[in-house]
Enzyme design. Structure first.
Site, PDB file in Angstrom:
ATOM      1  N   ALA A  55      -5.026   3.216  25.822  1.00 36.46           N
ATOM      2  CA  ALA A  55      -5.807   4.354  25.309  1.00 36.46           C
ATOM      3  C   ALA A  55      -6.742   3.231  25.144  1.00 36.46           C
ATOM      4  O   ALA A  55      -8.345   4.404  25.590  1.00 36.46           O
ATOM      5  CB  ALA A  55      -6.040   4.828  24.066  1.00 36.46           C
ATOM      6  N   HIS A 100       0.858  -0.943   0.185  1.00 39.60           N
ATOM      7  CA  HIS A 100      -0.013   0.147   0.023  1.00 39.60           C
ATOM      8  C   HIS A 100       1.236   1.399  -0.465  1.00 39.60           C
ATOM      9  O   HIS A 100       2.024   1.238   0.518  1.00 39.60           O
ATOM     10  CB  HIS A 100      -0.467   0.374   1.042  1.00 39.60           C
ATOM     11  CG  HIS A 100      -1.904  -1.243   1.236  1.00 39.60           C
ATOM     12  ND1 HIS A 100      -2.914  -1.712   2.109  1.00 39.60           N
ATOM     13  CD2 HIS A 100      -2.596  -1.785  -0.125  1.00 39.60           C
ATOM     14  CE1 HIS A 100      -3.580  -2.520   1.423  1.00 39.60           C
ATOM     15  NE2 HIS A 100      -2.912  -2.724   0.719  1.00 39.60           N
TER      16      HIS A 100
END
Lengths: 418, 610
Positions: free
Chosen positions: B292, B270
């Site tokens: 998180a 990619h």
């Protein structure tokens, strides 16, 4: 494909050609640069560029790595003979730049220009726009003096003419605007000139780093001219990697091979770009990074012949040197969209048959996992092959999580009768 | 009502009939009431396309512009843009301007980053969603499929994509969508919605944008994210987790952890998959997500278990509703596929035994064209393959070319050329004029080749002596075809006949019919000087001799004579000349031909006699 680094030589060549146009004639850069290569010596360059013998010179490698001064790879204020000797001594020399080791093959030669003030400018792309960095205290100490760097932001739907450059001398801000237009029009994705000098309308870029967006080739081929996208410094391709690269260029399909450790025990041959990265990840994540021999990917519906050649290359590499613990080949892949799995397996099977004896000698164990159209037939062919070859082949479909074969292979286990 | 629901319709940019059919097949197994494709845009050609909706065949209108399609289909809220990387920017921009279009999926890979950033900014400004570029799209299970997402229909069914589950999935990679669909179907109750945002550095919409959509959708019970090395996408999720915007459980994995064992900077498949800085590495992003509050396994291989754990936990808390399962209707198999798999058969309407254009290249009588060309064979050889299904020896193929050269033209006065010239002068096109000339070929013009072949062969085969044959024809009152010439005679022989005879005597293994015809000629010329074996007659008997030499049986030769094959040599050869005359007339710009009155004898009956 993506952002690609270009040589300082090419970037300066482009700047010389276009800066006048984008500054409405206000700035000029002569673009006295020459690129010395194994096939184009400084003597050749001197014939095409009279200034080489007339002016004091700068010489430095031009191979997409920075910190050349720190590696003692910049020659300043030298005459022709000194520069010639300096380059000849370094041509084909192997050097280490950080983690990368490679051969010096390209040198930039340009006139040495004494200057007083050194400016710094860089343009970077961000999602919402482009960020321009500027300092009137450029040079190698820029990172130490980063607090003095001013930042300007051009929104992607906005215009550089609307940016407030107050605090920058008008001559310099005019140059930055022209440089920005050049950056946008030629589809640069990164441009840093550190340092540059300006006297009147004459710009002197002393050191320049640039990347272009190679997907914009279609629109820019005439503007870019004969542009080259060199491979990153230190990427030295083995014969086999080169063979697969050439195969890849010839076909619409994608075939990739990077050798990480030729003596590694774990070899990968994985269908699909996304899946191939994940298989390599999993080997590394499970703590076997040092045993991982290669990164390998085939996708985009390669022909039987192409998969055969691809598989053969890997099989040849992995059966060159025996390992007391034997070796593992993972023929992996996710669930294909529309590729006929059985068809792509045919080429692989042909190669495996050819390497039957070597696979046995090297104690190779094969793990297969794949899904998608006609996968049942593909897996049946692989199981049948296992019986014929006398090489252990474990075969799984979408019922097994994609990377579970990696865990199975590394533990030497089997899930096949579950 | 969700933005994407079971009545959502799309306009497809690009005549991608396979993708259209795949969308309609998805509709069918999902029991959608209306097809998900409203219209197609093809800048080169408007009209209609047909596609199957189950067993029904439906018409899909095709427009030349996005504006036309949008104006006629205000219900369509999605545009699936299959334009190439070269034109995807302009077409996507145009779609962003259409008020009724809310979601634009951009499939093309290789759109320059600056153009992508402009599209992304425009979409955000207008409150629209771009999925992609460089993506296969995504699926809202049981409701809507973007193009080819989800792969084959077997996979759609196996991963339960025909009815909504409880998981919201978003990935960068389109190639991994199927694998994730499968994983989520096996370890939870399947996806509710799954989107691949594409592998570019500046996608039109972000992982977090879609997660926010899932977050506000009560049907989605938890999130699964598959990120990728490179870029800062995943930090937006980290922020959303930290400031409490994402409350549902979120399972995440960032791929590309292997990059650290590579010797130098690597660009994976990619465009965005390249770590420019430590922060962009897979490890850094996985750690940030974990810190998180996301559920992050130790490797991709740990994902299925994490999905199962979260699913089971939510289920035991009663947060996951029971899904009413149904057996999706089977999509009827396409005829082509059924043929390929040997499931059906039928009688063919046409049979051919001479050429085949189905493979890599056309074959004449089984021989590939390139082989014929590379071996330097001539036109005579090709005629041998297509007319006689024989690989001709050189003498035979050269003879055929000799015949064609000899009959190629005979001046403008003969009926074929004359008619062609008259037609051309009347303003008719080349084909009509040539056809008009060719239509005069028959028993009196050119056609004597067939007759000569037929009669001489019959006579000889029946054992008639030349004298008996001449008497027989005289009794029947038929002039012998191929005998007699207007001006040529024994003492003034026809040069063309001399060449044919000479060639045959020199190269043919046998010339029994020519010899027979020459015996007949001796008798006829003894009666009248000009009753010679003419060019038609000579050609006719030599073609019979040729077929005989090539090993054709008498029955086979007779069948070919009856089929008009001998005459065909004249038709083919003379076509060359007739084309020449027509082109000549066109270049000369000759005017309409009208036969002058004094060339016509007018003899009408008297009125009184009627």
């Amino acid at each position: 494909m993506a952002q690609r680094g270009i040589r300082e030589y090419d970037a300066k060549r482009l700047l010389a050609k276009y800066i006048e146009k984008f500054s409405d004639g206000k700035f000029h850069y002569k673009g006295e640069v020459a690129l010395i290569t194994p096939d184009y010596s400084i003597n050749d360059a001197a014939k095409d560029n009279p200034w080489i013998k007339e002016k004091p010179l700068v010489a430095k490698p031009d191979q997409l790595f920075g910190k050349r001064g720190k590696h003692n790879l910049v020659l300043l204020n030298a005459d022709f003979e000194t520069a010639k000797k300096w380059i000849n001594e370094r041509m084909h020399k192997r050097v280490c730049i950080g983690k990368a080791e490679g051969e010096l093959t390209h040198f930039l030669v340009e006139p040495f220009v004494p200057h007083k003030q050194e400016y710094y400018v860089a343009i970077k792309t961000e999602e919402e726009g482009d960020r321009i960095y500027f300092s009137d205290e450029g040079g190698i100490e820029i990172e130490e003096n980063w607090e003095k760097v001013k930042q300007f932001f051009v929104p992607i739907l906005g215009s550089v003419s609307d940016v407030d450059f107050s605090g920058v001398e008008p001559l310099i801000s005019d140059f930055i605007k022209a440089l920005y237009k050049f950056f946008v029009d030629l589809d640069f994705t990164y441009l840093e000139i550190n340092p540059f000098a300006i006297t009147g309308g004459e710009v002197v870029p002393l050191d320049l780093v640039a990347r272009l967006d190679d997907t914009a080739y279609f629109w820019n081929k005439d503007k870019w001219g004969d542009i080259e996208f060199p491979v990153p410094f230190g990427r030295n391709f083995t014969k086999e990697e080169q063979f697969i690269r050439e195969l890849d260029e010839k076909t619409g399909a994608s075939l990739k091979l990077t050798i990480l450790n030729p003596e590694g025990r774990i070899w990968l041959m994985v269908a699909g770009g996304g899946a191939s990265v994940i298989y390599a990840d999993t080997v590394v994540d499970l703590g076997y990074g040092k045993d991982l021999a290669n990164y390998g990917e085939y996708s985009g519906n390669p022909s039987e012949e192409e998969t055969y050649l691809y598989a053969k290359t890997i099989l040849d590499l992995m059966t060159r040197k025996k390992d007391p613990h034997g070796k593992i080949l993972i023929i992996g892949g996710g669930i294909a969209n529309f590729t006929d799995v059985a068809k792509t397996f045919k080429g692989i099977i042909r190669a495996l048959k050819e390497y039957k004896d070597k696979l046995i000698e090297n104690n190779v164990k094969i793990y297969v996992r794949r899904g998608g159209p006609n996968y049942r037939e593909g897996l049946r062919m692989m199981r049948k092959l296992g019986k014929e070859l006398g090489v252990p082949i474990e075969v799984y479909g979408p019922e097994l999580p994609m990377t579970r074969v990696v865990t199975l292979a590394l533990s030497g286990g089997s899930n096949e009768n579950n | 009502m969700k933005i994407i629901n079971e009545r959502t319709q799309a306009i497809i940019y690009g005549r991608q009939m396979k993708a259209v059919q795949r969308m309609l097949d998805f509709d069918y197994v999902s029991k959608r009431e209306i097809p998900s494709v409203a219209a197609i845009v093809d800048p080169t050609r408007e009209g209609f396309e047909t596609a199957f909706f189950g067993s029904d065949e439906i018409l899909i209108p095709v427009y030349r512009t996005i504006a036309d399609a949008v104006n006629n289909h205000k219900n369509a809220t999605v545009l699936i843009n299959f334009a190439s990387y070269r034109s995807a920017f302009e077409t996507t921009k145009e779609a962003l301007d259409a008020d009724t279009l809310k979601i634009i999926a951009v499939i093309a890979e290789g759109i320059p980053e600056r153009k992508e950033r402009i599209l992304g900014a425009l979409a955000r400004k207008k409150g629209k969603v771009i999925i992609g570029p460089a993506t296969v799209g995504g699926i809202a299970a049981g409701r809507f499929r973007i193009g080819n997402a989800g792969g084959s229909i077997e996979n759609i069914v196996a991963s339960k994509l025909y009815r909504p589950g409880s998981v919201g999935l978003v990935t960068k990679s389109g190639g991994m969508l199927n694998e994730m669909f499968n994983m989520i179907a096996r370890n939870a109750n399947g996806i509710n919605i799954g989107i691949a945002i594409g592998g570019d550095r500046f996608p039109g919409s972000h992982l977090v944008d879609h997660l926010m959509g899932f977050e506000s959708d009560p049907e989605v019970k938890f999130h699964v994210v598959l990120g990728e090395v490179g870029g800062l996408e995943e930090y937006k999720i980290v922020d959303a987790l930290k400031n409490g915007k994402i409350k549902k459980p979120l399972i995440a994995w960032v791929t590309g952890t292997c990059a650290k064992v590579f010797p130098s900077e690597v660009q994976f498949g990619h465009a965005g998959a390249r770590a420019g800085a430590e922060k962009e590495t897979a490890d850094a992003k996985n750690n940030a997500l974990r810190e998180a509050g996301a559920i992050v396994p130790d490797s991709f291989d740990g994902l299925p278990e994490k999905i199962k754990e979260v699913y089971e936990k939510l289920k035991s808390k009663g947060e996951i509703p029971e899904i009413e399962e149904f057996v999706p209707p089977a999509v009827p198999m396409d005829f082509d596929k059924a043929v390929k798999n040997g499931i059906v058969r039928r009688h063919r309407q046409f049979i051919t035994t001479i050429s085949d254009d189905r493979g890599e290249e056309v074959k004449y009588a089984g021989i590939p064209l390139s082989e014929i060309i590379e071996s330097g064979k001539g036109l005579g050889y090709v005629i041998g393959l297509l007319w006689l299904k024989k690989s001709l020896p050189d003498y035979a193929s050269d003879f055929i070319e000799l015949v064609l050269k000899i009959v190629a033209d005979h001046g403008p006065c003969v009926s074929g050329a004359h008619n062609a010239i008259v037609a051309s002068r009347a303003g008719k096109d080349l084909v009509s004029s040539v056809a008009s000339g060719l239509l005069t070929i028959g028993p009196r013009f050119g056609g004597a080749i067939d007759g000569a072949g037929h009669y001489f062969k019959e006579a000889k085969d029946r054992g008639m002596s030349p004298a008996e044959f001449v008497a027989y024809m005289k009794n029947k009152g038929i002039p012998i075809p191929g005998i007699g010439h207007r001006v040529k005679s024994v003492r003034n022989p026809d040069k063309r006949v001399e060449m044919l005879k000479e060639y045959a005597k020199k190269h043919f293994p046998k010339t029994e019919y020519l010899d027979y015809a020459l015996e007949v000629e001796k008798i006829t010329t003894s009666k009248k000087e000009n009753l010679i074996l003419n060019v038609d007659g000579c050609t006719g008997v030599l073609l019979v001799d040729l077929m005989k030499s090539l090993g054709l049986s008498d029955k086979e030769i007779n069948e070919r004579i009856d089929a008009g094959l001998l005459n065909a040599f004249f038709v083919l050869g003379r076509t060359i000349g007739i084309i020449g005359h027509v082109v000549d007339q066109k270049l000369l710009k000759t005017k309409l031909y009208r036969t002058p009155y004094d060339d016509v004898l007018y003899k009408l009956p008297n009125k009184a006699d009627l």
